[in-house]
Design a protein around this motif. Structure first.
Motif, PDB file in Angstrom:
ATOM      1  N   THR A   1      72.714   7.726  53.539  1.00 40.11           N
ATOM      2  CA  THR A   1      71.840   8.166  54.686  1.00 40.11           C
ATOM      3  C   THR A   1      70.245   8.526  53.903  1.00 40.11           C
ATOM      4  N   ASP A   2      69.290   8.141  54.526  1.00 41.26           N
ATOM      5  CA  ASP A   2      68.120   8.530  54.257  1.00 41.26           C
ATOM      6  C   ASP A   2      67.701   9.715  53.647  1.00 41.26           C
ATOM      7  N   ALA A   3      68.288  10.855  54.182  1.00 40.16           N
ATOM      8  CA  ALA A   3      68.387  12.279  53.488  1.00 40.16           C
ATOM      9  C   ALA A   3      69.019  12.268  52.166  1.00 40.16           C
ATOM     10  N   ASN A   4      69.851  11.455  51.977  1.00 36.75           N
ATOM     11  CA  ASN A   4      70.719  11.228  50.765  1.00 36.75           C
ATOM     12  C   ASN A   4      70.622  10.488  49.708  1.00 36.75           C
ATOM     13  N   ASP A   5      69.479   9.542  50.009  1.00 40.56           N
ATOM     14  CA  ASP A   5      69.499   8.222  49.239  1.00 40.56           C
ATOM     15  C   ASP A   5      68.394   8.330  48.095  1.00 40.56           C
ATOM     16  N   GLY A   6      67.910   9.734  47.996  1.00 39.36           N
ATOM     17  CA  GLY A   6      67.048   9.863  46.842  1.00 39.36           C
ATOM     18  C   GLY A   6      65.770   9.117  46.737  1.00 39.36           C
ATOM     19  N   GLY A   7      65.332   8.259  47.650  1.00 40.27           N
ATOM     20  CA  GLY A   7      64.288   7.536  47.869  1.00 40.27           C
ATOM     21  C   GLY A   7      64.514   5.953  47.335  1.00 40.27           C
ATOM     22  N   ALA A   8      66.045   5.780  47.002  1.00 40.92           N
ATOM     23  CA  ALA A   8      66.524   4.493  46.523  1.00 40.92           C
ATOM     24  C   ALA A   8      66.414   3.376  47.453  1.00 40.92           C
ATOM     25  N   ILE A   9      66.314   3.601  48.891  1.00 45.32           N
ATOM     26  CA  ILE A   9      66.450   2.469  49.757  1.00 45.32           C
ATOM     27  C   ILE A   9      65.127   2.656  50.540  1.00 45.32           C
ATOM     28  N   GLU A  10      64.484   1.874  50.624  1.00 45.95           N
ATOM     29  CA  GLU A  10      63.216   1.368  51.624  1.00 45.95           C
ATOM     30  C   GLU A  10      63.758   0.749  52.783  1.00 45.95           C
ATOM     31  N   GLY A  11      63.385   1.312  53.787  1.00 45.62           N
ATOM     32  CA  GLY A  11      63.633   0.778  55.240  1.00 45.62           C
ATOM     33  C   GLY A  11      65.141   1.285  55.778  1.00 45.62           C
ATOM     34  N   ASN A  12      65.522   2.585  55.078  1.00 46.51           N
ATOM     35  CA  ASN A  12      66.819   3.137  55.518  1.00 46.51           C
ATOM     36  C   ASN A  12      66.633   3.684  56.854  1.00 46.51           C
ATOM     37  N   LYS A  13      67.436   3.240  57.767  1.00 46.80           N
ATOM     38  CA  LYS A  13      67.324   3.473  59.344  1.00 46.80           C
ATOM     39  C   LYS A  13      68.523   4.546  59.480  1.00 46.80           C
ATOM     40  N   LYS A  14      69.602   4.899  58.652  1.00 40.73           N
ATOM     41  CA  LYS A  14      70.401   5.798  59.017  1.00 40.73           C
ATOM     42  C   LYS A  14      70.063   7.143  58.248  1.00 40.73           C
ATOM     43  N   HIS A  15      70.461   8.270  59.492  1.00 42.32           N
ATOM     44  CA  HIS A  15      69.770   9.446  59.063  1.00 42.32           C
ATOM     45  C   HIS A  15      70.872  10.520  59.476  1.00 42.32           C
TER      46      HIS A  15
END
Length: 278
Positions: free
Chosen positions: A264-278
């Motif tokens: 999730t965007d909340a849990n990826d630690g900034g590792a994924i750009e364009g993350n649409k999953k929340h």
């Protein structure tokens, strides 16, 4: 006489070059930043990722973590389930991911340098038939004589894993490999410097990338120079693949597919750009 003089000059030059090479030769895995990182992972391997939990997305499987130095020599291989015999690993972790973790570390190290990082996730689209780096995945193959050598009971044991002190090679083109950087500002050398790379494997490729990203941050080796992600800021995974009916394309040219139970965007630690999953 002239020939003797010229010959002496050539030999002297070769001797000078040889002496210089010896002067700059370094002991594998001896960079202080890597020594510290290897020690931390050796002590905290079991806490790299909680088995059976999915705060990083994916399936909650144990992780293999490999660190290589700036020349591609393997420094350490650990598993979050702990070193065990092969029967134990076959019931807990993907055995194939041990070599893949080393392959990812080698790739991130081989195709990043002091001024420009490329994560293995950044290569996913670039090596497709329509990508700018098509065919890269077939270069620099894994040395199979090294990859499967040694006592299986020592796999994932850190500095005693049979991969250690060897260059395994290999190119991997999905998430989990990141170059490691220190900032030497204030020291004689100065500036940002690549010291090696980390490779993580054992779960979905998106989760592998997120775990590698978080470990790099925890180790303080995330002084990443400008890359292809986040408007040229870093080497994050870019999830920008669009299309249908087999006609898929990455808007940036360096995109990566989303994964099962995508972090999730909340849990990826900034590792994924364009993350649409929340």
């Amino acid at each position: 006489m002239k020939r003797k003089v010229i010959g002496s000059m050539i030999l002297a030059g070769l001797g000078f070059a040889s002496n210089q090479a010896m002067a700059v030769a370094a002991v594998p895995c001896s960079d202080p930043a890597l020594v510290t990182a290897v020690g931390v992972l050796q002590q905290k391997a079991a806490s790299v990722v909680p088995v059976g939990s999915t705060p990083n997305g994916g399936l909650g499987f144990p992780m293999w973590v490999t660190i290589v130095d700036n020349t591609g020599v393997v420094c350490s291989v650990v598993n979050s389930a702990g070193a065990s015999d092969v029967e134990g690993f076959s019931g807990e972790a993907w055995l194939g991911s041990r070599v893949i973790s080393a392959q990812k570390a080698n790739t991130a190290n081989a195709f990043s340098h002091d001024a420009f990082p490329l994560s293995t996730a950044n290569l996913f689209s670039a090596v497709q038939p329509w990508g700018s780096l098509y065919g890269l995945q077939h270069s620099n193959p894994v040395d199979a004589t090294i990859a499967y050598d040694g006592d299986a009971s020592t796999w994932g044991s850190g500095t005693t894993d049979p991969l250690v002190n060897n260059r395994i090679g290999g190119v991997n083109i999905f998430g989990g490999g990141l170059a490691l950087y220190v900032d030497d500002n204030g020291n004689a050398a100065g500036g940002i410097r690549k010291v090696g790379a980390i490779g993580v494997s054992g779960d979905t490729s998106c989760t592998d990338h997120v775990v590698a990203w978080k470990i790099r941050n925890q180790l303080g080796l995330d002084h990443v120079p400008a890359g292809v992600a986040n408007k040229g800021k870093d080497d994050a995974m870019i999830q920008d693949i669009v299309g249908s009916n087999g006609n898929f394309r990455s808007k940036s040219g360096f995109g990566h597919a989303t994964c099962l139970n995508n972090p999730t965007d909340a849990n990826d630690g900034g590792a994924i750009e364009g993350n649409k999953k929340h």
